[in-house]
Design a protein around this motif. Sequence first.
Motif, PDB file in Angstrom:
ATOM      1  N   VAL A  36      65.131  29.323   6.040  1.00 21.61           N
ATOM      2  CA  VAL A  36      64.389  29.889   4.916  1.00 21.61           C
ATOM      3  C   VAL A  36      63.207  30.669   5.469  1.00 21.61           C
ATOM      4  CG1 VAL A  36      63.002  27.793   4.565  1.00 21.61           C
ATOM      5  CG2 VAL A  36      63.257  29.431   2.705  1.00 21.61           C
ATOM      6  N   ALA A  37      62.927  31.801   4.834  1.00 20.92           N
ATOM      7  CA  ALA A  37      61.763  32.622   5.184  1.00 20.92           C
ATOM      8  C   ALA A  37      61.028  32.972   3.899  1.00 20.92           C
ATOM      9  CB  ALA A  37      62.201  33.898   5.896  1.00 20.92           C
ATOM     10  N   ALA A  38      59.725  33.065   3.996  1.00 21.40           N
ATOM     11  CA  ALA A  38      58.913  33.426   2.840  1.00 21.40           C
ATOM     12  C   ALA A  38      57.643  34.110   3.317  1.00 21.40           C
ATOM     13  CB  ALA A  38      58.574  32.185   2.015  1.00 21.40           C
ATOM     14  N   ARG A  39      56.938  34.761   2.393  1.00 21.76           N
ATOM     15  CA  ARG A  39      55.697  35.439   2.776  1.00 21.76           C
ATOM     16  C   ARG A  39      54.609  34.462   3.193  1.00 21.76           C
ATOM     17  NH1 ARG A  39      54.504  39.199  -2.155  1.00 21.76           N
ATOM     18  NH2 ARG A  39      55.844  37.708  -3.184  1.00 21.76           N
ATOM     19  N   LYS A  40      54.616  33.265   2.612  1.00 22.16           N
ATOM     20  CA  LYS A  40      53.633  32.241   2.964  1.00 22.16           C
ATOM     21  C   LYS A  40      54.343  31.100   3.677  1.00 22.16           C
ATOM     22  CE  LYS A  40      50.704  33.318  -0.952  1.00 22.16           C
ATOM     23  NZ  LYS A  40      50.158  32.841  -2.224  1.00 22.16           N
ATOM     24  N   ILE A  41      53.891  30.782   4.874  1.00 18.73           N
ATOM     25  CA  ILE A  41      54.539  29.753   5.669  1.00 18.73           C
ATOM     26  C   ILE A  41      54.520  28.392   4.958  1.00 18.73           C
ATOM     27  CG2 ILE A  41      52.509  29.169   7.072  1.00 18.73           C
ATOM     28  CD1 ILE A  41      56.123  29.351   8.358  1.00 18.73           C
ATOM     29  N   ALA A  42      53.460  28.118   4.224  1.00 20.90           N
ATOM     30  CA  ALA A  42      53.364  26.835   3.519  1.00 20.90           C
ATOM     31  C   ALA A  42      54.467  26.695   2.475  1.00 20.90           C
ATOM     32  CB  ALA A  42      51.997  26.684   2.867  1.00 20.90           C
TER      33      ALA A  42
END
Length: 71
Positions: A36-42
Amino acid sequence: MTSTKWGIVSSGKICHDFVNAIQALENNADHEIVAVAARKIASAKEFAAKFNIAKVNFSSIKFDNNFSRRS
């Protein structure tokens, strides 16, 4: 048969729904959520923990809402 490996690029509601749908399939062994990847690591880490996804990443890419259409 080899399973289809999925990488999720977002941690939003549609991706939550997609992963839930994959996991609810009768033959879900044919599918594997591997990252999974997202703009915010949290939020990527939270998503990964919720769905037991091993690889987590984030993207610093800023998406432009001004997409041009081709005729």
